[in-house]
Write an enzyme that holds these catalytic residues in place. Structure first.
Site, PDB file in Angstrom:
ATOM      1  N   GLU A  79      -0.845   8.135  29.023  1.00  0.00           N
ATOM      2  CA  GLU A  79      -0.291   6.785  29.177  1.00  0.00           C
ATOM      3  C   GLU A  79      -1.366   5.752  28.823  1.00  0.00           C
ATOM      4  O   GLU A  79      -1.072   4.670  28.333  1.00  0.00           O
ATOM      5  CB  GLU A  79       0.163   6.590  30.629  1.00  0.00           C
ATOM      6  CG  GLU A  79       0.739   5.225  30.888  1.00  0.00           C
ATOM      7  CD  GLU A  79       1.167   5.023  32.334  1.00  0.00           C
ATOM      8  OE1 GLU A  79       2.011   5.793  32.816  1.00  0.00           O
ATOM      9  OE2 GLU A  79       0.641   4.101  32.961  1.00  0.00           O
ATOM     10  N   SER A 101      -2.226   6.046  36.402  1.00  0.00           N
ATOM     11  CA  SER A 101      -1.645   7.279  35.865  1.00  0.00           C
ATOM     12  C   SER A 101      -2.286   7.554  34.513  1.00  0.00           C
ATOM     13  O   SER A 101      -2.228   6.698  33.623  1.00  0.00           O
ATOM     14  CB  SER A 101      -0.145   7.121  35.652  1.00  0.00           C
ATOM     15  OG  SER A 101       0.470   6.655  36.819  1.00  0.00           O
ATOM     16  N   ARG A 124       7.388   2.561  29.700  1.00  0.00           N
ATOM     17  CA  ARG A 124       5.930   2.437  29.511  1.00  0.00           C
ATOM     18  C   ARG A 124       5.548   2.154  28.053  1.00  0.00           C
ATOM     19  O   ARG A 124       4.514   2.594  27.568  1.00  0.00           O
ATOM     20  CB  ARG A 124       5.209   3.708  29.973  1.00  0.00           C
ATOM     21  CG  ARG A 124       5.474   4.107  31.395  1.00  0.00           C
ATOM     22  CD  ARG A 124       4.816   3.151  32.391  1.00  0.00           C
ATOM     23  NE  ARG A 124       4.938   3.696  33.743  1.00  0.00           N
ATOM     24  CZ  ARG A 124       5.948   3.430  34.566  1.00  0.00           C
ATOM     25  NH1 ARG A 124       6.916   2.591  34.193  1.00  0.00           N
ATOM     26  NH2 ARG A 124       5.989   3.983  35.763  1.00  0.00           N
TER      27      ARG A 124
HETATM   28  P1  NAP Z   1       5.917   9.451  43.479  1.00  0.00           P
HETATM   29  O1  NAP Z   1       6.684   8.731  44.514  1.00  0.00           O
HETATM   30  O2  NAP Z   1       4.988  10.556  43.874  1.00  0.00           O
HETATM   31  O3  NAP Z   1       6.916   9.982  42.383  1.00  0.00           O
HETATM   32  C1  NAP Z   1       6.448  10.765  41.283  1.00  0.00           C
HETATM   33  C2  NAP Z   1       7.177  10.325  40.031  1.00  0.00           C
HETATM   34  O4  NAP Z   1       8.564  10.561  40.197  1.00  0.00           O
HETATM   35  C3  NAP Z   1       6.987   8.853  39.777  1.00  0.00           C
HETATM   36  O5  NAP Z   1       6.069   8.747  38.716  1.00  0.00           O
HETATM   37  C4  NAP Z   1       8.366   8.317  39.461  1.00  0.00           C
HETATM   38  O6  NAP Z   1       8.557   7.972  38.109  1.00  0.00           O
HETATM   39  C5  NAP Z   1       9.326   9.458  39.739  1.00  0.00           C
HETATM   40  N1  NAP Z   1      10.281   9.020  40.758  1.00  0.00           N
HETATM   41  C6  NAP Z   1      10.133   9.067  42.100  1.00  0.00           C
HETATM   42  N2  NAP Z   1      11.248   8.608  42.714  1.00  0.00           N
HETATM   43  C7  NAP Z   1      12.096   8.260  41.747  1.00  0.00           C
HETATM   44  C8  NAP Z   1      13.413   7.695  41.749  1.00  0.00           C
HETATM   45  N3  NAP Z   1      14.058   7.426  42.897  1.00  0.00           N
HETATM   46  N4  NAP Z   1      14.010   7.444  40.555  1.00  0.00           N
HETATM   47  C9  NAP Z   1      13.364   7.702  39.405  1.00  0.00           C
HETATM   48  N5  NAP Z   1      12.118   8.225  39.332  1.00  0.00           N
HETATM   49  C10 NAP Z   1      11.487   8.499  40.488  1.00  0.00           C
HETATM   50  O7  NAP Z   1       5.072   8.373  42.621  1.00  0.00           O
HETATM   51  P2  NAP Z   1       3.715   7.623  42.977  1.00  0.00           P
HETATM   52  O8  NAP Z   1       2.599   8.243  42.262  1.00  0.00           O
HETATM   53  O9  NAP Z   1       3.585   7.400  44.447  1.00  0.00           O
HETATM   54  O10 NAP Z   1       3.984   6.240  42.294  1.00  0.00           O
HETATM   55  C11 NAP Z   1       4.925   5.329  42.800  1.00  0.00           C
HETATM   56  C12 NAP Z   1       5.308   4.348  41.715  1.00  0.00           C
HETATM   57  O11 NAP Z   1       4.161   3.623  41.235  1.00  0.00           O
HETATM   58  C13 NAP Z   1       5.917   5.034  40.509  1.00  0.00           C
HETATM   59  O12 NAP Z   1       6.943   4.233  40.028  1.00  0.00           O
HETATM   60  C14 NAP Z   1       4.778   5.107  39.531  1.00  0.00           C
HETATM   61  O13 NAP Z   1       5.181   5.115  38.184  1.00  0.00           O
HETATM   62  C15 NAP Z   1       4.032   3.828  39.842  1.00  0.00           C
HETATM   63  N6  NAP Z   1       2.629   3.964  39.451  1.00  0.00           N
HETATM   64  C16 NAP Z   1       2.269   3.630  38.181  1.00  0.00           C
HETATM   65  C17 NAP Z   1       0.959   3.786  37.799  1.00  0.00           C
HETATM   66  C18 NAP Z   1       0.514   3.456  36.412  1.00  0.00           C
HETATM   67  O14 NAP Z   1      -0.681   3.502  36.133  1.00  0.00           O
HETATM   68  N7  NAP Z   1       1.401   3.183  35.505  1.00  0.00           N
HETATM   69  C19 NAP Z   1       0.011   4.286  38.681  1.00  0.00           C
HETATM   70  C20 NAP Z   1       0.424   4.641  39.937  1.00  0.00           C
HETATM   71  C21 NAP Z   1       1.741   4.484  40.316  1.00  0.00           C
HETATM   72  P3  NAP Z   1       8.188   6.529  37.492  1.00  0.00           P
HETATM   73  O15 NAP Z   1       6.737   6.633  37.138  1.00  0.00           O
HETATM   74  O16 NAP Z   1       9.045   6.486  36.267  1.00  0.00           O
HETATM   75  O17 NAP Z   1       8.493   5.471  38.459  1.00  0.00           O
END
Ligand code: NAP
Length: 331
Positions: free
Chosen positions: A316, A220, A152
């Site tokens: 972030e 996020s 990020r």
């Molecule tokens: P989630 O599945 O509830 O998981 C929570 C966090 O755990 C995520 O942020 C993700 O980190 C980490 N994670 C889950 N599985 C993983 C794996 N197999 N290996 C490594 N890290 C893992 O997350 P969610 O909220 O539904 O989001 C899904 C994805 O969309 C994530 O990658 C999240 O970062 C991305 N997202 C980004 C934003 C943004 O504004 N930047 C907003 C919403 C969602 P990571 O964040 O490092 O992937």
């Protein structure tokens, strides 16, 4: 005054002294970099006050796709909407970006924080970033290495003293379908092609994340904290169900959303700000929120997580004040 409500997905009623829509490079002539800031669609920013200068809005929408050996170079103007671009590319059989579907914002903003989702980061597919240095007026080309992509983050995020306007991003994509399906929601399914992955990601995000067109938010709000082994072991002893992932640098990534939820902050409301019921990592504008209400809630969440887990959360989102970009401590 130039209304910034359409240019921040929190939907905060803030304004700038002036605004300029940038559709081509020459629109950047005669800019005073000391008194200007750049916005795409403002999907990763918190505007804490009216801005006392000029806002440059990236609307450069060019797109060229050039075959190059076995792959293709996709040269996309920074003002293209990232998800529209991904839709076009996946439909044309150019693969790789499908896990990044439905991320709001522009192509030009994406490299700044190296947007990532479902195990894929945009920097992995970037060949070059073209930018105008607003001080020297020079057109610069950054190779992937020079972009210094990290979790990020990138050169563009860490060198804020250098005002760079991203005019174009060049991606290298190919027709091979090499999906990343490690994350929950994708791992238990089979996919024929990138189009099917894209549909699934869109569906997953719709189920968990608020649509900024309906409920103001900036995705996020905090980064997932990366901590060392000693702290992970301590926390694991107390919270055996805590999600922990290994980070690229050999340390440990915790899920900020989980920490916030377990600190009692999921679905809460303070004034006109709140946290999203289905994903506590997202701070939302519950309607007519003022910037200070979003800030107060974010600081409250930080304090609750620090009290509960001894972990400090870092925003972030990028934060802007009356005179330009500021650090969280300056808010
Ligand atoms: P989630 O599945 O509830 O998981 C929570 C966090 O755990 C995520 O942020 C993700 O980190 C980490 N994670 C889950 N599985 C993983 C794996 N197999 N290996 C490594 N890290 C893992 O997350 P969610 O909220 O539904 O989001 C899904 C994805 O969309 C994530 O990658 C999240 O970062 C991305 N997202 C980004 C934003 C943004 O504004 N930047 C907003 C919403 C969602 P990571 O964040 O490092 O992937």
């Amino acid at each position: 005054m130039f209304d910034l409500s359409p240019y921040n997905t929190f939907g905060l009623k803030v304004a700038a002294k002036e605004g300029r829509i940038i559709r081509k490079g020459s629109d950047l002539n005669n800019i005073d970099p000391a008194h200007s800031i750049i916005l795409g669609r403002g999907s990763d920013v918190l505007l804490t006050a009216d801005y006392d200068g000029m806002v440059l809005v990236n609307e450069i929408k060019s797109l060229r796709i050039i075959p190059d050996g076995d792959s293709f170079l996709v040269c996309a103007g920074g003002g293209n909407i990232l998800d529209e671009l991904i839709g076009r590319l996946v439909n044309a059989g150019l693969n790789g970006l499908e896990n990044l579907s439905a991320i709001p914002g522009t192509v030009g903003a994406a490299p700044i924080q190296n947007v990532g989702a479902y195990g894929v980061e945009i920097g992995d597919f970037i060949e070059e970033v073209h930018a105008r240095d607003l001080i020297s007026g020079k057109e610069l080309v950054f190779t992937r290495e020079q972009c210094e992509f990290g979790y990020r983050t990138s050169y563009f995020k860490t060198h804020k003293e250098r005002p760079l306007f991203i005019t174009e991003v060049v991606f290298r994509l190919d027709r091979d379908f090499a999906p990343h399906l490690e994350y929950k929601g994708l791992a238990d399914k089979e996919f024929q092609d990138a189009l099917a992955v894209r549909s699934c990601v869109i569906e997953l995000r719709r189920g968990k994340l608020p649509d900024p067109a309906v409920v103001g938010n900036a995705g996020s709000f905090f980064k997932n904290p990366v901590v060392d082994e000693k702290l992970v072991n301590l926390l694991r002893a107390e919270h055996p169900n805590m999600p922990v992932f290994t980070s690229d640098d050999g340390r440990y990534k915790l899920a900020a959303g989980w920490l916030i939820e377990k600190s009692g902050c999921r679905g809460i409301t303070h004034g006109n700000a709140g946290t999203w019921e289905h994903q506590a990592l997202v701070i939302v504008n519950r309607g007519h929120a003022k910037p200070h209400e979003i800030v107060a809630l974010a600081k409250y969440i930080q304090a609750e997580v620090a009290n509960t887990f001894g972990v400090s959360l870092e925003p972030e989102v990028r934060v802007f004040g009356r005179r330009g970009e500021i650090t969280w401590d300056q808010v």
